[in-house]
Design a protein around this motif. Structure first.
Motif, PDB file in Angstrom:
ATOM      1  N   GLY A   1       0.804  -1.220   0.000  1.00  0.00           N
ATOM      2  CA  GLY A   1       0.000   0.000   0.000  1.00  0.00           C
ATOM      3  C   GLY A   1       0.834   1.265   0.000  1.00  0.00           C
ATOM      4  N   ARG A   2       0.621   2.123   0.992  1.00  0.00           N
ATOM      5  CA  ARG A   2       1.327   3.406   1.055  1.00  0.00           C
ATOM      6  C   ARG A   2       2.831   3.201   1.195  1.00  0.00           C
ATOM      7  NH1 ARG A   2       2.516   4.701   6.391  1.00  0.00           N
ATOM      8  NH2 ARG A   2       1.458   3.426   7.965  1.00  0.00           N
ATOM      9  N   HIS A   3       3.247   2.088   1.813  1.00  0.00           N
ATOM     10  CA  HIS A   3       4.674   1.823   1.957  1.00  0.00           C
ATOM     11  C   HIS A   3       5.313   1.560   0.596  1.00  0.00           C
ATOM     12  CE1 HIS A   3       4.328   1.724   6.309  1.00  0.00           C
ATOM     13  NE2 HIS A   3       3.320   0.873   6.197  1.00  0.00           N
ATOM     14  N   SER A   4       4.561   0.956  -0.317  1.00  0.00           N
ATOM     15  CA  SER A   4       5.110   0.704  -1.655  1.00  0.00           C
ATOM     16  C   SER A   4       5.351   2.018  -2.388  1.00  0.00           C
ATOM     17  CB  SER A   4       4.162  -0.194  -2.457  1.00  0.00           C
ATOM     18  OG  SER A   4       2.957   0.484  -2.785  1.00  0.00           O
ATOM     19  N   ARG A   5       4.460   2.975  -2.192  1.00  0.00           N
ATOM     20  CA  ARG A   5       4.601   4.263  -2.878  1.00  0.00           C
ATOM     21  C   ARG A   5       5.761   5.083  -2.322  1.00  0.00           C
ATOM     22  NH1 ARG A   5      -0.940   3.461  -2.430  1.00  0.00           N
ATOM     23  NH2 ARG A   5      -1.130   4.744  -0.545  1.00  0.00           N
ATOM     24  N   ALA A   6       6.190   4.741  -1.113  1.00  0.00           N
ATOM     25  CA  ALA A   6       7.312   5.461  -0.504  1.00  0.00           C
ATOM     26  C   ALA A   6       8.660   4.877  -0.902  1.00  0.00           C
ATOM     27  CB  ALA A   6       7.174   5.432   1.021  1.00  0.00           C
ATOM     28  N   THR A   7       8.662   3.816  -1.702  1.00  0.00           N
ATOM     29  CA  THR A   7       9.914   3.132  -2.040  1.00  0.00           C
ATOM     30  C   THR A   7      10.938   4.053  -2.687  1.00  0.00           C
ATOM     31  OG1 THR A   7       8.634   1.095  -2.356  1.00  0.00           O
ATOM     32  CG2 THR A   7      10.905   1.110  -3.162  1.00  0.00           C
ATOM     33  N   PRO A   8      10.598   4.840  -3.730  1.00  0.00           N
ATOM     34  CA  PRO A   8      11.616   5.697  -4.351  1.00  0.00           C
ATOM     35  C   PRO A   8      12.299   6.630  -3.354  1.00  0.00           C
ATOM     36  CG  PRO A   8       9.683   5.567  -5.758  1.00  0.00           C
ATOM     37  CD  PRO A   8       9.306   4.915  -4.459  1.00  0.00           C
ATOM     38  N   ALA A   9      11.526   7.237  -2.472  1.00  0.00           N
ATOM     39  CA  ALA A   9      12.112   8.149  -1.477  1.00  0.00           C
ATOM     40  C   ALA A   9      13.041   7.396  -0.532  1.00  0.00           C
ATOM     41  CB  ALA A   9      11.004   8.850  -0.692  1.00  0.00           C
ATOM     42  N   GLU A  10      12.650   6.185  -0.147  1.00  0.00           N
ATOM     43  CA  GLU A  10      13.506   5.376   0.722  1.00  0.00           C
ATOM     44  C   GLU A  10      14.821   5.040   0.028  1.00  0.00           C
ATOM     45  OE1 GLU A  10      11.733   2.169   3.214  1.00  0.00           O
ATOM     46  OE2 GLU A  10       9.932   2.594   2.060  1.00  0.00           O
ATOM     47  N   LEU A  11      14.746   4.714  -1.256  1.00  0.00           N
ATOM     48  CA  LEU A  11      15.949   4.340  -1.997  1.00  0.00           C
ATOM     49  C   LEU A  11      16.890   5.535  -2.161  1.00  0.00           C
ATOM     50  CD1 LEU A  11      14.311   2.060  -4.700  1.00  0.00           C
ATOM     51  CD2 LEU A  11      15.869   1.338  -2.880  1.00  0.00           C
ATOM     52  N   ILE A  12      16.333   6.711  -2.391  1.00  0.00           N
ATOM     53  CA  ILE A  12      17.169   7.910  -2.487  1.00  0.00           C
ATOM     54  C   ILE A  12      17.867   8.164  -1.152  1.00  0.00           C
ATOM     55  CG2 ILE A  12      17.091  10.420  -2.747  1.00  0.00           C
ATOM     56  CD1 ILE A  12      14.839   9.983  -4.823  1.00  0.00           C
ATOM     57  N   ALA A  13      17.150   7.950  -0.056  1.00  0.00           N
ATOM     58  CA  ALA A  13      17.752   8.138   1.268  1.00  0.00           C
ATOM     59  C   ALA A  13      18.867   7.122   1.504  1.00  0.00           C
ATOM     60  CB  ALA A  13      16.673   8.000   2.352  1.00  0.00           C
ATOM     61  N   VAL A  14      18.656   5.873   1.084  1.00  0.00           N
ATOM     62  CA  VAL A  14      19.708   4.855   1.213  1.00  0.00           C
ATOM     63  C   VAL A  14      20.924   5.251   0.392  1.00  0.00           C
ATOM     64  CG1 VAL A  14      20.347   2.481   0.633  1.00  0.00           C
ATOM     65  CG2 VAL A  14      18.162   2.935   1.746  1.00  0.00           C
ATOM     66  N   GLY A  15      20.680   5.701  -0.838  1.00  0.00           N
ATOM     67  CA  GLY A  15      21.783   6.120  -1.697  1.00  0.00           C
ATOM     68  C   GLY A  15      22.604   7.239  -1.082  1.00  0.00           C
ATOM     69  N   ASN A  16      21.937   8.229  -0.512  1.00  0.00           N
ATOM     70  CA  ASN A  16      22.642   9.336   0.131  1.00  0.00           C
ATOM     71  C   ASN A  16      23.437   8.859   1.345  1.00  0.00           C
ATOM     72  OD1 ASN A  16      21.572  11.165  -1.711  1.00  0.00           O
ATOM     73  ND2 ASN A  16      19.821  11.681  -0.406  1.00  0.00           N
ATOM     74  N   ARG A  17      22.912   7.854   2.018  1.00  0.00           N
ATOM     75  CA  ARG A  17      23.551   7.379   3.240  1.00  0.00           C
ATOM     76  C   ARG A  17      24.788   6.529   2.965  1.00  0.00           C
ATOM     77  NH1 ARG A  17      19.207   5.703   5.322  1.00  0.00           N
ATOM     78  NH2 ARG A  17      19.388   3.430   5.063  1.00  0.00           N
ATOM     79  N   VAL A  18      24.740   5.691   1.930  1.00  0.00           N
ATOM     80  CA  VAL A  18      25.840   4.739   1.711  1.00  0.00           C
ATOM     81  C   VAL A  18      26.690   5.085   0.499  1.00  0.00           C
ATOM     82  CG1 VAL A  18      24.499   2.916   2.810  1.00  0.00           C
ATOM     83  CG2 VAL A  18      24.483   3.094   0.314  1.00  0.00           C
TER      84      VAL A  18
END
Length: 421
Positions: free
Chosen positions: A99-116
């Motif tokens: 649901g809503r968590h699936s739609r948040a995936t791109p933002a989560e991935l960008i945050a992971v990219g910035n972190r690592v």
């Protein structure tokens, strides 16, 4: 090119995972994941997650409904919760969800990219493309409602997403693997799970390349309005049936609609191997080796199945129902979850993984030897039938702390003891 590994049919089930089981799934899922990474590395973990048979068996050994669509949601949720505190140590990140968590995936991935320090924008684009292919390019009657994206610190990833067909009461799970992926629109799937429904529109098939090109040409020449006018002039006419094109034979896992685990759902010789290994190891010696008190044959039986999830070859996951005999199921099929046994299994695995991280892999090696012994013994071992084993487990469920969505299991009789073996 993507590697397609098989398909499966999944009954569509509703409901939620109770907290008491979800918490245990989180702990067991995390420790199994760590064991696989210690033994075989991160890339192998991604390959396992991209394998539909292994994924289903993984969920079944954690006490979920062995055949249902709910395994997808619960496994991804357990991994997201369990691996989040370990992401810095393990270099693996679970994003997305239902649901809503699936739609948040791109933002989560960008945050992971910035972190690592990897390209999060590229990962977000991959996430969107994967979702678009399975929702638009592959028109098979299933509407996506779940999208899980698991990525490592070096940018390798696996996607597990699922769609539902409410009319047919079926779910279809799609697996993607970045390893070997050459194109998002030319046979990219590592695997697709779902019920065969005849010819479907699959513009991601390599044989649809000409169709994709003609669609782009038409769009450039006529524009959207022109396409609408062309469609209005087309008269409905019968389309002659044609023989389906020959495709390479792929494993096809069919998960039945019935809730109970039946003999035909289990490869008994493999089950008997696990039972024999639990006896052969000698519960007392095995407990001494792992330094966890109170470990008996019943717990070792569960450990043998967990060990197979860690070490087993792909061909050994053809009967996911067998792995439900480790820790039962939340809906009492094949029997209530034996919470005391479950907790002991987690303790043993956690102790083995913890020691291995400190450089002492003897305990983790003992788990590996248990799997090896079970495979050797299954050639000659005999044992109770599946029905007899389930009946015995149900009869002793109260002793093992049996619990389901219906509550705790009552004592079967006044003569039952409370000891866990």
């Amino acid at each position: 090119m993507g590697r397609r590994s098989g398909s499966a049919d999944l009954p569509l089930h509703g409901g939620r995972v109770p907290a008491w089981l979800g918490q245990r799934m989180t702990r067991l899922g995390a420790v199994i994941t760590q064991a696989i990474m210690l033994e075989y590395g991160r890339d192998e973990l991604l390959r396992r997650l991209a394998h539909p048979f292994w994924f289903q068996s993984f969920g079944a050994v954690m006490g979920m409904d062995w055949h249902s669509s709910g395994i997808t949601t619960s496994v991804l949720g357990a991994l997201k919760r369990g691996l989040a505190p370990l992401s810095g140590e393990l270099g693996i990140h679970v994003c997305g969800g239902r649901g809503r968590h699936s739609r948040a995936t791109p933002a989560e991935l960008i945050a992971v990219g910035n972190r690592v320090g990897i390209d999060g924008d590229a990962l977000a684009r991959s996430s969107r493309l994967v979702a678009k292919v399975d929702s638009a390019a592959v028109q098979d009657g299933f509407d996506l409602y779940l999208h899980g994206f698991i990525v490592t610190d070096d940018g390798r990833w696996v996607v597990v997403q699922q769609g539902m067909n409410g009319t047919a009461k079926q779910a279809r799970r799609y697996h993607w693997l970045s390893e070997g992926l050459g194109s998002f629109v030319d046979a990219p799937h590592a695997a697709i799970e779902g019920k065969a429904q005849g010819n479907i529109v699959n513009l991601a098939d390599r044989r649809a390349s000409a169709s994709r090109d003609r669609q782009l040409d038409l769009l450039r020449q006529a524009g959207p309005d022109g396409i609408v006018r062309h469609l209005a002039r087309i008269e409905p006419r019968a389309i002659p049936a044609r023989e389906p094109e020959q495709q390479a034979m792929l494993p096809h896992l069919v998960m039945p609609g019935h809730h109970d685990v039946r003999a035909e759902n289990v490869v008994e010789r493999r089950l008997h191997g696990a039972l024999a290994a639990a006896v052969e190891c000698g519960p007392q010696d095995f407990a001494e080796l792992l330094l966890v008190p109170g470990i008996g044959a019943r717990t070792i039986r569960s450990l043998a199945m967990v060990a197979e999830v860690v070490h087993g070859a792909p061909c050994r996951f053809s009967d996911p129902a067998r792995f439900s005999l480790a820790h039962g199921g939340k809906d009492r099929h094949p029997y209530p979850v034996p919470t005391k046994v479950y907790d002991r299994t987690i303790e043993v695995m956690k102790a083995a993984v913890g020691a291995a991280k400190l450089g002492n892999d003897e305990k983790l090696a003992a788990i590996r030897r248990l799997d090896e012994q079970a495979r050797q013994l299954e050639r000659t071992a005999s044992g109770p039938s599946v029905d007899a084993l389930i009946a015995e487990e149900r009869g002793r469920s109260h002793e093992y702390g049996g619990r389901s969505v219906y509550g705790w299991e009552p004592p079967a009789g006044p003569d039952r003891s409370m000891a866990v073996s």
